[in-house]
Write a protein that holds these residues in place. Structure first.
Motif, PDB file in Angstrom:
ATOM      1  N   GLY A   4       9.154  12.742  -7.970  1.00  0.00           N
ATOM      2  CA  GLY A   4      10.300  12.226  -6.797  1.00  0.00           C
ATOM      3  C   GLY A   4      10.636  11.499  -6.976  1.00  0.00           C
ATOM      4  N   GLU A   5      11.240  10.110  -5.799  1.00  0.00           N
ATOM      5  CA  GLU A   5      11.170   8.618  -5.776  1.00  0.00           C
ATOM      6  C   GLU A   5      10.736   8.465  -5.600  1.00  0.00           C
ATOM      7  OE1 GLU A   5      15.893   9.110  -3.652  1.00  0.00           O
ATOM      8  OE2 GLU A   5      14.760   8.892  -2.172  1.00  0.00           O
ATOM      9  N   PHE A   6      11.580   7.101  -6.936  1.00  0.00           N
ATOM     10  CA  PHE A   6       9.753   5.976  -6.675  1.00  0.00           C
ATOM     11  C   PHE A   6      10.503   4.921  -5.672  1.00  0.00           C
ATOM     12  CE2 PHE A   6       8.942   8.614  -9.912  1.00  0.00           C
ATOM     13  CZ  PHE A   6       7.979   8.619 -10.534  1.00  0.00           C
ATOM     14  N   ASP A   7       8.876   4.030  -5.398  1.00  0.00           N
ATOM     15  CA  ASP A   7       9.811   3.054  -4.854  1.00  0.00           C
ATOM     16  C   ASP A   7       9.824   1.455  -5.471  1.00  0.00           C
ATOM     17  OD1 ASP A   7       9.186   3.715  -1.761  1.00  0.00           O
ATOM     18  OD2 ASP A   7       6.916   3.155  -2.526  1.00  0.00           O
ATOM     19  N   LYS A   8       9.471   1.593  -6.796  1.00  0.00           N
ATOM     20  CA  LYS A   8       9.287   0.391  -8.104  1.00  0.00           C
ATOM     21  C   LYS A   8       8.786   1.324  -8.905  1.00  0.00           C
ATOM     22  CE  LYS A   8       7.798  -2.626  -4.110  1.00  0.00           C
ATOM     23  NZ  LYS A   8       6.974  -3.690  -3.644  1.00  0.00           N
ATOM     24  N   ALA A   9       9.521   0.245 -10.549  1.00  0.00           N
ATOM     25  CA  ALA A   9       9.215   0.326 -10.886  1.00  0.00           C
ATOM     26  C   ALA A   9       8.575  -1.099 -12.458  1.00  0.00           C
ATOM     27  CB  ALA A   9      10.532   1.303 -11.974  1.00  0.00           C
TER      28      ALA A   9
ATOM     29  N   LYS B 151       0.240   4.732  -6.445  1.00  0.00           N
ATOM     30  CA  LYS B 151       0.474   5.688  -6.566  1.00  0.00           C
ATOM     31  C   LYS B 151       1.455   5.115  -7.836  1.00  0.00           C
ATOM     32  CE  LYS B 151      -0.730   9.807  -6.997  1.00  0.00           C
ATOM     33  NZ  LYS B 151       0.124  10.055  -8.343  1.00  0.00           N
ATOM     34  N   VAL B 152       0.892   5.329  -8.763  1.00  0.00           N
ATOM     35  CA  VAL B 152       1.426   5.060  -9.897  1.00  0.00           C
ATOM     36  C   VAL B 152       1.675   7.053 -10.970  1.00  0.00           C
ATOM     37  CG1 VAL B 152       0.626   4.377 -12.764  1.00  0.00           C
ATOM     38  CG2 VAL B 152       0.036   3.353 -10.588  1.00  0.00           C
ATOM     39  N   THR B 153       2.970   6.979 -11.400  1.00  0.00           N
ATOM     40  CA  THR B 153       3.034   7.399 -13.117  1.00  0.00           C
ATOM     41  C   THR B 153       3.635   6.853 -13.992  1.00  0.00           C
ATOM     42  OG1 THR B 153       4.150   9.572 -10.882  1.00  0.00           O
ATOM     43  CG2 THR B 153       4.978   9.343 -13.656  1.00  0.00           C
ATOM     44  N   ALA B 154       2.461   6.861 -15.310  1.00  0.00           N
ATOM     45  CA  ALA B 154       2.778   6.143 -16.342  1.00  0.00           C
ATOM     46  C   ALA B 154       3.065   6.858 -17.521  1.00  0.00           C
ATOM     47  CB  ALA B 154       1.527   5.447 -16.951  1.00  0.00           C
ATOM     48  N   PHE B 155       4.183   6.445 -18.489  1.00  0.00           N
ATOM     49  CA  PHE B 155       4.471   7.127 -19.745  1.00  0.00           C
ATOM     50  C   PHE B 155       4.612   6.111 -20.722  1.00  0.00           C
ATOM     51  CE2 PHE B 155       8.863   6.274 -18.252  1.00  0.00           C
ATOM     52  CZ  PHE B 155       9.747   5.635 -19.486  1.00  0.00           C
ATOM     53  N   ASP B 156       4.511   6.697 -21.512  1.00  0.00           N
ATOM     54  CA  ASP B 156       4.525   6.098 -23.298  1.00  0.00           C
ATOM     55  C   ASP B 156       5.385   7.137 -23.941  1.00  0.00           C
ATOM     56  OD1 ASP B 156       3.268   2.911 -24.490  1.00  0.00           O
ATOM     57  OD2 ASP B 156       3.667   4.149 -26.137  1.00  0.00           O
TER      58      ASP B 156
ATOM     59  N   PRO C  79       0.987  -1.281  -0.012  1.00  0.00           N
ATOM     60  CA  PRO C  79       0.125   0.316  -0.050  1.00  0.00           C
ATOM     61  C   PRO C  79       0.834   1.072  -0.223  1.00  0.00           C
ATOM     62  CG  PRO C  79      -0.593  -1.777   1.669  1.00  0.00           C
ATOM     63  CD  PRO C  79       0.231  -2.084   0.894  1.00  0.00           C
ATOM     64  N   GLU C  80       0.963   2.363  -0.987  1.00  0.00           N
ATOM     65  CA  GLU C  80       1.004   3.511  -0.793  1.00  0.00           C
ATOM     66  C   GLU C  80       2.672   3.491  -1.451  1.00  0.00           C
ATOM     67  OE1 GLU C  80      -0.367   6.254  -0.148  1.00  0.00           O
ATOM     68  OE2 GLU C  80      -2.472   4.783   0.294  1.00  0.00           O
TER      69      GLU C  80
ATOM     70  N   LEU D 129      -2.141  -1.692 -10.663  1.00  0.00           N
ATOM     71  CA  LEU D 129      -1.287  -1.009  -9.880  1.00  0.00           C
ATOM     72  C   LEU D 129      -2.339  -0.477  -8.653  1.00  0.00           C
ATOM     73  CD1 LEU D 129       2.125  -0.126 -12.046  1.00  0.00           C
ATOM     74  CD2 LEU D 129       1.947  -2.119 -10.349  1.00  0.00           C
ATOM     75  N   VAL D 130      -3.373  -0.023  -9.214  1.00  0.00           N
ATOM     76  CA  VAL D 130      -4.130   1.164  -7.828  1.00  0.00           C
ATOM     77  C   VAL D 130      -4.733   0.219  -7.657  1.00  0.00           C
ATOM     78  CG1 VAL D 130      -5.688   2.880  -7.876  1.00  0.00           C
ATOM     79  CG2 VAL D 130      -3.121   3.490  -9.879  1.00  0.00           C
ATOM     80  N   GLU D 131      -5.400  -1.137  -7.978  1.00  0.00           N
ATOM     81  CA  GLU D 131      -6.245  -1.372  -7.019  1.00  0.00           C
ATOM     82  C   GLU D 131      -5.538  -2.425  -5.949  1.00  0.00           C
ATOM     83  OE1 GLU D 131      -9.106  -2.736 -10.803  1.00  0.00           O
ATOM     84  OE2 GLU D 131      -7.534  -4.037 -10.418  1.00  0.00           O
ATOM     85  N   LEU D 132      -3.919  -2.561  -6.719  1.00  0.00           N
ATOM     86  CA  LEU D 132      -3.115  -3.201  -5.766  1.00  0.00           C
ATOM     87  C   LEU D 132      -2.659  -1.708  -4.431  1.00  0.00           C
ATOM     88  CD1 LEU D 132      -0.758  -4.921  -7.701  1.00  0.00           C
ATOM     89  CD2 LEU D 132      -2.266  -6.263  -6.364  1.00  0.00           C
TER      90      LEU D 132
END
Length: 264
Positions: free
Chosen positions: A119-124, A74-79, A50-51, A68-71
């Protein structure tokens, strides 16, 4: 490989043409291939808490961003396809308070710099996209910068050992006395040399896409050079022999899923 950068614009044009077709085929929950082969091991290796702040790379129509949100993330996504992002924003309309969608070219370090604003991310994560990216060095370098210490990056790609350029599927029959045995497999012609080639990701898509084949030795060397170590790896295969997909051999994994760790 020296001229792969010259193919980026062409690759982007093709994905713009394929964007609506892929959005329709992937829908809300992706196709069978992603649901059975990609998602289970990717979610296991990501282990979303969570978070968690998660970067979704080459997000396509956004259906995994929504997952990912359902899990709890908080998401930043790009294409790099603006049409893909338009479709993602439509599909994820009810989730836009937890997903930031951006148009960014993963081969362009200056464009990737925009991600530092979040900012920083926990995961990608990157689902089945690294093999579509002409130059992965800027992406790996930036993801390493963006991740927190002990942050992870999980990506999946076509298995370069078994889905190399010019690979063919083969069918062999054998009279075993009391039955006719049918075995399916692959026939390989090349592997070790990096190569860009055309391919069809989904049957009947408007135009072929460009694939960038890299042997495992080169791919992993690039990951290590960026600073990562590998601490998770999977080679999933289909479990149900229902012949409803083209990957109907069951001893040969069509993809690899890799977890990279930022140690320091």
């Amino acid at each position: 490989m020296s001229n792969w950068a010259d193919t980026v614009d062409e690759s982007k044009k093709r994905w713009e043409k394929n964007a609506d077709f892929w959005d329709n085929k992937m829908g809300e929950y992706s196709n069978q291939f992603h649901r059975e082969i990609i998602r289970p091991e990717t979610e296991r290796l990501l282990s979303i808490s969570p978070e968690d702040k998660v970067l979704d790379i080459a997000c396509g129509n956004g259906n995994f961003s929504k997952r990912l949100v359902e899990l709890g993330a908080k998401v930043t996504a790009f294409d790099y396809s603006s049409k893909m992002i338009e479709n993602a924003q439509k599909r994820c309309f009810d989730y836009l308070n937890k997903i930031d969608f951006l148009v960014i070219d993963a081969t362009n370090y200056e464009e990737l710099m925009k991600l530092k604003n979040f900012g920083e991310f926990d995961k990608a994560v990157s689902n089945m996209a690294i093999m579509d990216i002409a130059d992965v060095v800027p992406l790996l370098d930036m993801v390493y910068e963006l991740l927190k210490i002990n942050g992870i990056f999980v990506f999946s790609i076509m298995h370069p050992c078994f889905q190399s350029p010019s690979m063919r599927t083969v069918v062999e029959t054998e009279d075993a006395g009391n039955e006719i045995c049918v075995r399916k497999g692959v026939h390989l012609f090349e592997y070790i040399n990096p190569r860009v080639h055309e391919g069809i990701g989904i049957v009947n898509q408007p135009v072929p896409q460009l694939y960038y084949h890299r042997p495992l030795s080169q791919l992993f060397k690039t990951c290590f050079k960026a600073g990562f170590v590998i601490n998770g790896f999977a080679e999933p295969v289909f479990q149900c022999k229902d012949n409803s997909h083209k990957f109907d051999w069951y001893e040969i994994p069509p993809v690899i899923i890799v977890r990279l760790l930022k140690c320091k």
